[in-house]
Design an enzyme around this catalytic site. Structure first.
Site, PDB file in Angstrom:
ATOM      1  N   GLY A  77      -0.845   0.899   9.819  1.00 11.68           N
ATOM      2  CA  GLY A  77      -1.384   1.407   8.558  1.00 11.68           C
ATOM      3  C   GLY A  77      -2.901   1.447   8.534  1.00 11.68           C
ATOM      4  O   GLY A  77      -3.495   2.401   8.010  1.00 11.68           O
TER       5      GLY A  77
ATOM      6  N   LYS B  99       0.815  -1.221   0.000  1.00  8.66           N
ATOM      7  CA  LYS B  99       0.000   0.000   0.000  1.00  8.66           C
ATOM      8  C   LYS B  99       0.855   1.280   0.000  1.00  8.66           C
ATOM      9  O   LYS B  99       0.433   2.306  -0.540  1.00  8.66           O
ATOM     10  CB  LYS B  99      -0.970  -0.005   1.190  1.00  8.66           C
TER      11      LYS B  99
ATOM     12  N   LEU C  58     -11.177  -5.466  12.824  1.00 12.45           N
ATOM     13  CA  LEU C  58     -10.942  -5.291  11.388  1.00 12.45           C
ATOM     14  C   LEU C  58     -10.638  -6.627  10.713  1.00 12.45           C
ATOM     15  O   LEU C  58     -10.850  -6.795   9.509  1.00 12.45           O
ATOM     16  CB  LEU C  58      -9.770  -4.335  11.125  1.00 12.45           C
TER      17      LEU C  58
HETATM   18  P1  NDP Z   1       0.392  -2.882  10.758  1.00 12.28           P
HETATM   19  O1  NDP Z   1       1.427  -3.957  10.698  1.00 12.28           O
HETATM   20  O2  NDP Z   1       0.601  -1.604  10.043  1.00 12.28           O
HETATM   21  O3  NDP Z   1       0.137  -2.501  12.323  1.00 12.28           O
HETATM   22  C1  NDP Z   1      -0.030  -3.503  13.280  1.00 12.28           C
HETATM   23  C2  NDP Z   1      -0.521  -2.884  14.592  1.00 12.28           C
HETATM   24  O4  NDP Z   1      -0.835  -3.952  15.489  1.00 12.28           O
HETATM   25  C3  NDP Z   1       0.524  -2.018  15.282  1.00 12.28           C
HETATM   26  O5  NDP Z   1      -0.136  -0.968  15.945  1.00 12.28           O
HETATM   27  C4  NDP Z   1       1.154  -2.998  16.298  1.00 12.28           C
HETATM   28  O6  NDP Z   1       1.683  -2.370  17.447  1.00 12.28           O
HETATM   29  C5  NDP Z   1      -0.081  -3.793  16.690  1.00 12.28           C
HETATM   30  N1  NDP Z   1       0.213  -5.142  17.211  1.00 12.28           N
HETATM   31  C6  NDP Z   1       0.692  -6.207  16.518  1.00 12.28           C
HETATM   32  N2  NDP Z   1       0.782  -7.292  17.323  1.00 12.28           N
HETATM   33  C7  NDP Z   1       0.363  -6.900  18.541  1.00 12.28           C
HETATM   34  C8  NDP Z   1       0.231  -7.560  19.796  1.00 12.28           C
HETATM   35  N3  NDP Z   1       0.543  -8.859  19.948  1.00 12.28           N
HETATM   36  N4  NDP Z   1      -0.244  -6.859  20.849  1.00 12.28           N
HETATM   37  C9  NDP Z   1      -0.563  -5.549  20.708  1.00 12.28           C
HETATM   38  N5  NDP Z   1      -0.469  -4.855  19.548  1.00 12.28           N
HETATM   39  C10 NDP Z   1      -0.008  -5.532  18.485  1.00 12.28           C
HETATM   40  O7  NDP Z   1      -0.977  -3.616  10.322  1.00 12.28           O
HETATM   41  P2  NDP Z   1      -2.263  -2.920   9.661  1.00 12.28           P
HETATM   42  O8  NDP Z   1      -2.548  -1.689  10.445  1.00 12.28           O
HETATM   43  O9  NDP Z   1      -2.080  -2.815   8.191  1.00 12.28           O
HETATM   44  O10 NDP Z   1      -3.412  -4.030   9.874  1.00 12.28           O
HETATM   45  C11 NDP Z   1      -4.036  -4.251  11.147  1.00 12.28           C
HETATM   46  C12 NDP Z   1      -5.192  -5.244  10.987  1.00 12.28           C
HETATM   47  O11 NDP Z   1      -6.236  -4.690  10.211  1.00 12.28           O
HETATM   48  C13 NDP Z   1      -4.810  -6.569  10.304  1.00 12.28           C
HETATM   49  O12 NDP Z   1      -5.408  -7.622  11.061  1.00 12.28           O
HETATM   50  C14 NDP Z   1      -5.461  -6.464   8.927  1.00 12.28           C
HETATM   51  O13 NDP Z   1      -5.805  -7.751   8.423  1.00 12.28           O
HETATM   52  C15 NDP Z   1      -6.702  -5.654   9.255  1.00 12.28           C
HETATM   53  N6  NDP Z   1      -7.292  -4.942   8.083  1.00 12.28           N
HETATM   54  C16 NDP Z   1      -8.565  -5.274   7.676  1.00 12.28           C
HETATM   55  C17 NDP Z   1      -9.176  -4.652   6.599  1.00 12.28           C
HETATM   56  C18 NDP Z   1     -10.585  -5.046   6.177  1.00 12.28           C
HETATM   57  O14 NDP Z   1     -10.988  -4.710   5.046  1.00 12.28           O
HETATM   58  N7  NDP Z   1     -11.363  -5.697   7.002  1.00 12.28           N
HETATM   59  C19 NDP Z   1      -8.463  -3.580   5.837  1.00 12.28           C
HETATM   60  C20 NDP Z   1      -7.137  -3.264   6.369  1.00 12.28           C
HETATM   61  C21 NDP Z   1      -6.591  -3.939   7.443  1.00 12.28           C
HETATM   62  P3  NDP Z   1       3.188  -1.757  17.437  1.00 12.28           P
HETATM   63  O15 NDP Z   1       3.087  -0.423  16.752  1.00 12.28           O
HETATM   64  O16 NDP Z   1       3.537  -1.651  18.871  1.00 12.28           O
HETATM   65  O17 NDP Z   1       4.041  -2.731  16.682  1.00 12.28           O
END
Ligand code: NDP
Length: 270
Positions: free
Chosen positions: A129, A65, A213
């Site tokens: 993201g 993206k 999500l």
């Molecule tokens: P990113 O990798 O950009 O961000 C991940 C986030 O999750 C960060 O804030 C990270 O925290 C946090 N995180 C990861 N693991 C843990 C954990 N074990 N405990 C606490 N926090 C955690 O991912 P995206 O933002 O792109 O995606 C997030 C979710 O949204 C995914 O599950 C994706 O599938 C879903 N999604 C669904 C869509 C839909 O159409 N339904 C569209 C877009 C996304 P930190 O910053 O501390 O690492």
């Protein structure tokens, strides 16, 4: 005939071709929508190859993206705020970058699930993201405030600062979540992908509408919401279909009936 596709890596699991085939059938639009597996370091070459074959547009999913944002020659306000692009429309030499994730979430919440966001307190878990992509459309619904809580607190405070001009936002670490209930909790962490749920104050879920999500199964967040007395619990399948519908409309100017498609895709997934 519209020539469309989705780029990702991996891409095999993508439901987008099925969803867009249903939209095309419903609206009478002639469209061919394929899946393209781009090499991790070769998104732009794959995208240009497709454009040179006469593409009208394409979707972009994980992990491209941001590459798609860089490929686009102009950006909508949603794409600018998200700093990421999930939809590109080819218009001659111009590649218009849009981000429909946030519109998709808001349409699912407000139209399909009938949850009014106006004057509500919203808690978002995660500051990656997806959170960046949903913040502007959520703030445009005039909630009372949006709180962003993240494992890495600095990312949440930075996002809250970046979006403060669009509405009331604040950011902090997950451990700062209080037991005071909120109206809506959105799980935008990727923790569910690993079968995990962050350890946070449980009182916050009391009587809240909880939305993950992630889609396609009862996630750890959804289980946590149930145990902690959430009033309503949803996964992100509706958002997936709604973000696709917004992209379909961006390309074809035809608005599909999403409720029928959500039902069909849900039945396929069960
Ligand atoms: P990113 O990798 O950009 O961000 C991940 C986030 O999750 C960060 O804030 C990270 O925290 C946090 N995180 C990861 N693991 C843990 C954990 N074990 N405990 C606490 N926090 C955690 O991912 P995206 O933002 O792109 O995606 C997030 C979710 O949204 C995914 O599950 C994706 O599938 C879903 N999604 C669904 C869509 C839909 O159409 N339904 C569209 C877009 C996304 P930190 O910053 O501390 O690492």
């Amino acid at each position: 005939m519209y020539k469309l596709a989705v780029f990702g890596n991996p891409i095999e699991h993508s439901l987008s071709p099925k969803i867009h085939a249903l939209f095309a059938h419903q609206t009478g639009v002639q469209a061919e929508y394929t899946k393209i597996l781009a090499p991790i370091d070769g998104f732009s070459q794959s995208a240009y190859d497709f454009i040179n074959q006469g593409a009208d547009g394409f979707n972009i999913t994980v992990p491209f993206k941001i590459d798609a944002f860089n490929l686009a020659t102009t950006h909508t306000i949603n794409a600018q705020c998200a700093s990421a692009v999930n939809t590109i429309k080819v218009n001659g030499n111009e590649l218009i970058g849009e981000n429909t994730d946030g519109i998709g979430l808001v349409n699912d919440l407000t139209k399909n699930l009938e949850i009014d966001l106006h004057d509500k307190i919203v808690l978002i878990l995660g500051a990656g993201g997806a959170t960046r992509g949903i913040l502007l459309p959520l703030l445009q619904q005039n909630p009372k405030r949006i709180m962003i809580a993240n494992r890495t607190a600095s990312k949440a405070t930075q996002l809250a600062k970046d979006f403060a001009k669009y509405g009331k936002t604040c950011g902090f670490g997950l451990e700062k979540i209080k037991n005071d209930p909120v109206d809506i909790i959105i799980n935008a962490t990727s923790a569910s992908l690993n079968g995990e749920m962050p350890n946070i104050a449980t009182g916050v879920a009391n009587n809240a509408a909880c939305y993950d999500l992630m889609y396609g199964q009862q996630t750890p967040f959804m289980q946590w919401a149930e145990v902690n007395n959430a009033s309503m619990i949803f996964d992100g399948l509706g958002m997936l279909v709604e973000q696709a519908a917004a992209a379909f409309e961006f390309w074809t100017e035809k608005q599909p009936d999403t409720q029928a498609v959500i039902k069909t895709i849900k039945a396929l997934n069960d």
